[in-house]
Design a protein around this motif. Sequence first.
Motif, PDB file in Angstrom:
ATOM      1  N   GLN A   1       0.806  -1.220   0.000  1.00  0.00           N
ATOM      2  CA  GLN A   1       0.000   0.000   0.000  1.00  0.00           C
ATOM      3  C   GLN A   1       0.842   1.274   0.000  1.00  0.00           C
ATOM      4  N   MET A   2       2.151   1.150  -0.189  1.00  0.00           N
ATOM      5  CA  MET A   2       3.020   2.315  -0.251  1.00  0.00           C
ATOM      6  C   MET A   2       2.902   2.970  -1.626  1.00  0.00           C
ATOM      7  N   SER A   3       2.495   4.232  -1.671  1.00  0.00           N
ATOM      8  CA  SER A   3       2.398   4.943  -2.944  1.00  0.00           C
ATOM      9  C   SER A   3       3.784   5.420  -3.371  1.00  0.00           C
ATOM     10  N   ASP A   4       3.951   5.648  -4.665  1.00  0.00           N
ATOM     11  CA  ASP A   4       5.230   6.158  -5.171  1.00  0.00           C
ATOM     12  C   ASP A   4       5.556   7.514  -4.555  1.00  0.00           C
ATOM     13  N   GLU A   5       4.537   8.340  -4.375  1.00  0.00           N
ATOM     14  CA  GLU A   5       4.762   9.663  -3.792  1.00  0.00           C
ATOM     15  C   GLU A   5       5.257   9.556  -2.352  1.00  0.00           C
ATOM     16  N   ARG A   6       4.643   8.664  -1.573  1.00  0.00           N
ATOM     17  CA  ARG A   6       5.068   8.473  -0.194  1.00  0.00           C
ATOM     18  C   ARG A   6       6.492   7.940  -0.126  1.00  0.00           C
ATOM     19  N   GLN A   7       6.825   7.024  -1.029  1.00  0.00           N
ATOM     20  CA  GLN A   7       8.177   6.481  -1.059  1.00  0.00           C
ATOM     21  C   GLN A   7       9.200   7.574  -1.369  1.00  0.00           C
TER      22      GLN A   7
ATOM     23  N   THR B   1       8.907  10.708  -0.761  1.00  0.00           N
ATOM     24  CA  THR B   1       8.999  11.586   0.408  1.00  0.00           C
ATOM     25  C   THR B   1       9.916  10.993   1.471  1.00  0.00           C
ATOM     26  N   LEU B   2       9.779   9.719   1.726  1.00  0.00           N
ATOM     27  CA  LEU B   2      10.600   9.060   2.749  1.00  0.00           C
ATOM     28  C   LEU B   2      12.074   9.060   2.359  1.00  0.00           C
ATOM     29  N   VAL B   3      12.359   8.846   1.092  1.00  0.00           N
ATOM     30  CA  VAL B   3      13.744   8.868   0.631  1.00  0.00           C
ATOM     31  C   VAL B   3      14.302  10.288   0.699  1.00  0.00           C
ATOM     32  N   GLU B   4      13.491  11.272   0.332  1.00  0.00           N
ATOM     33  CA  GLU B   4      13.938  12.668   0.344  1.00  0.00           C
ATOM     34  C   GLU B   4      14.276  13.133   1.760  1.00  0.00           C
ATOM     35  N   GLU B   5      13.657  12.551   2.773  1.00  0.00           N
ATOM     36  CA  GLU B   5      13.934  12.926   4.157  1.00  0.00           C
ATOM     37  C   GLU B   5      15.326  12.498   4.614  1.00  0.00           C
ATOM     38  N   THR B   6      15.911  11.535   3.928  1.00  0.00           N
ATOM     39  CA  THR B   6      17.229  11.060   4.339  1.00  0.00           C
ATOM     40  C   THR B   6      18.311  12.035   3.901  1.00  0.00           C
ATOM     41  N   HIS B   7      19.466  11.948   4.543  1.00  0.00           N
ATOM     42  CA  HIS B   7      20.604  12.771   4.138  1.00  0.00           C
ATOM     43  C   HIS B   7      21.324  12.168   2.934  1.00  0.00           C
ATOM     44  N   ASN B   8      21.314  10.858   2.844  1.00  0.00           N
ATOM     45  CA  ASN B   8      22.051  10.203   1.748  1.00  0.00           C
ATOM     46  C   ASN B   8      21.167   9.871   0.549  1.00  0.00           C
ATOM     47  N   LYS B   9      19.906  10.250   0.629  1.00  0.00           N
ATOM     48  CA  LYS B   9      18.974  10.172  -0.502  1.00  0.00           C
ATOM     49  C   LYS B   9      18.826   8.762  -1.072  1.00  0.00           C
ATOM     50  N   ARG B  10      18.697   7.810  -0.167  1.00  0.00           N
ATOM     51  CA  ARG B  10      18.400   6.442  -0.598  1.00  0.00           C
ATOM     52  C   ARG B  10      17.592   5.754   0.479  1.00  0.00           C
ATOM     53  N   PRO B  11      16.792   4.782   0.082  1.00  0.00           N
ATOM     54  CA  PRO B  11      16.083   3.995   1.095  1.00  0.00           C
ATOM     55  C   PRO B  11      17.047   3.062   1.805  1.00  0.00           C
ATOM     56  N   GLY B  12      16.682   2.649   3.007  1.00  0.00           N
ATOM     57  CA  GLY B  12      17.461   1.630   3.684  1.00  0.00           C
ATOM     58  C   GLY B  12      17.228   0.273   3.049  1.00  0.00           C
ATOM     59  N   THR B  13      18.127  -0.652   3.320  1.00  0.00           N
ATOM     60  CA  THR B  13      17.996  -2.015   2.833  1.00  0.00           C
ATOM     61  C   THR B  13      17.979  -2.972   4.021  1.00  0.00           C
ATOM     62  N   VAL B  14      17.472  -4.159   3.794  1.00  0.00           N
ATOM     63  CA  VAL B  14      17.472  -5.143   4.877  1.00  0.00           C
ATOM     64  C   VAL B  14      18.894  -5.475   5.295  1.00  0.00           C
ATOM     65  N   ASP B  15      19.837  -5.391   4.357  1.00  0.00           N
ATOM     66  CA  ASP B  15      21.223  -5.688   4.708  1.00  0.00           C
ATOM     67  C   ASP B  15      21.821  -4.612   5.599  1.00  0.00           C
ATOM     68  N   ASP B  16      21.363  -3.352   5.470  1.00  0.00           N
ATOM     69  CA  ASP B  16      21.801  -2.311   6.400  1.00  0.00           C
ATOM     70  C   ASP B  16      21.513  -2.725   7.840  1.00  0.00           C
ATOM     71  N   ILE B  17      20.312  -3.249   8.053  1.00  0.00           N
ATOM     72  CA  ILE B  17      19.919  -3.644   9.407  1.00  0.00           C
ATOM     73  C   ILE B  17      20.628  -4.922   9.822  1.00  0.00           C
ATOM     74  N   ALA B  18      20.789  -5.848   8.889  1.00  0.00           N
ATOM     75  CA  ALA B  18      21.483  -7.094   9.210  1.00  0.00           C
ATOM     76  C   ALA B  18      22.934  -6.834   9.604  1.00  0.00           C
ATOM     77  N   GLN B  19      23.587  -5.935   8.873  1.00  0.00           N
ATOM     78  CA  GLN B  19      24.986  -5.627   9.185  1.00  0.00           C
ATOM     79  C   GLN B  19      25.102  -4.957  10.553  1.00  0.00           C
ATOM     80  N   THR B  20      24.186  -4.059  10.864  1.00  0.00           N
ATOM     81  CA  THR B  20      24.215  -3.402  12.167  1.00  0.00           C
ATOM     82  C   THR B  20      23.967  -4.405  13.282  1.00  0.00           C
ATOM     83  N   THR B  21      23.059  -5.341  13.038  1.00  0.00           N
ATOM     84  CA  THR B  21      22.784  -6.388  14.019  1.00  0.00           C
ATOM     85  C   THR B  21      24.031  -7.208  14.301  1.00  0.00           C
ATOM     86  N   CYS B  22      24.723  -7.604  13.248  1.00  0.00           N
ATOM     87  CA  CYS B  22      25.942  -8.400  13.432  1.00  0.00           C
ATOM     88  C   CYS B  22      26.997  -7.616  14.198  1.00  0.00           C
TER      89      CYS B  22
END
Length: 238
Positions: A184-190, A192-213
């Motif tokens: 249910q995520m619209s392209d516009e909402r996506q 917006t969420l990416v634009e809020e970041t400083h590095n202008k990209r969405p997070g990935t599951v591997d970002d979280i996996a690497q931090t967990t490790c």
Amino acid sequence: MTRIVVVTGGTSGIGRAIAERFAADQAEVFVTGRHADTVELTAKELGVHGVVCDATAPGQVSSLAARLERVDVLVNAAGGLPETASGDVAPLNALLAQWHSSLAQNLLTAVLTTAAVQDRLTSGSSVISIGSIGAERRGGSYGAAKAALAAWNASLSAELAPRGVTCNVISAGYIADTNFFRGQMSDERQRTLVEETHNKRPGTVDDIAQTTCFLASPGARHITGQAIHVNGGAFTTR
């Protein structure tokens, strides 16, 4: 000695990526989920142990704990958006059901699982719970539950740190390519969420996996009681 890692909600999204990362590091991994078919498939594909377990059900959580001699890493990744009431339900009853669902999925799963395996944690063990940027803003019942998760983690850390156990929350920002938003995520909402970041990209599951490790590694033994924000700068602590 081979590490024993337990990942709740480990059949999809962030949980699956975390399980896959630990399995690649030659850990003995147990993944849990509520549905036998997805648990079995994930276990086969990743080469890990699969356990059908609804982490909101004390009896099932106790049965999970009984299978484990010790736990070196516990990852509380079970969670998600609240289930909505169906049919002709009075507004307050629907609201209550929504809040119960959020708290059960995103707080009580972690509380019950951690309590069940607590006596199997040893010096050097890590408890890592997956939180959300929603705890900081516009999160509704889901965000409130994730905020409660962080508050609980702080008290858990104070309790377990003297035993050599670290306890931390990874507060994830927007993570792409998961089923969290149920399509249910619209392209516009996506955008917006990416634009809020400083590095202008969405997070990935591997970002979280690497931090967990990392949080489960020897280099993180003095990090405990913290909420680690992994969101590309969409929310900053200063």
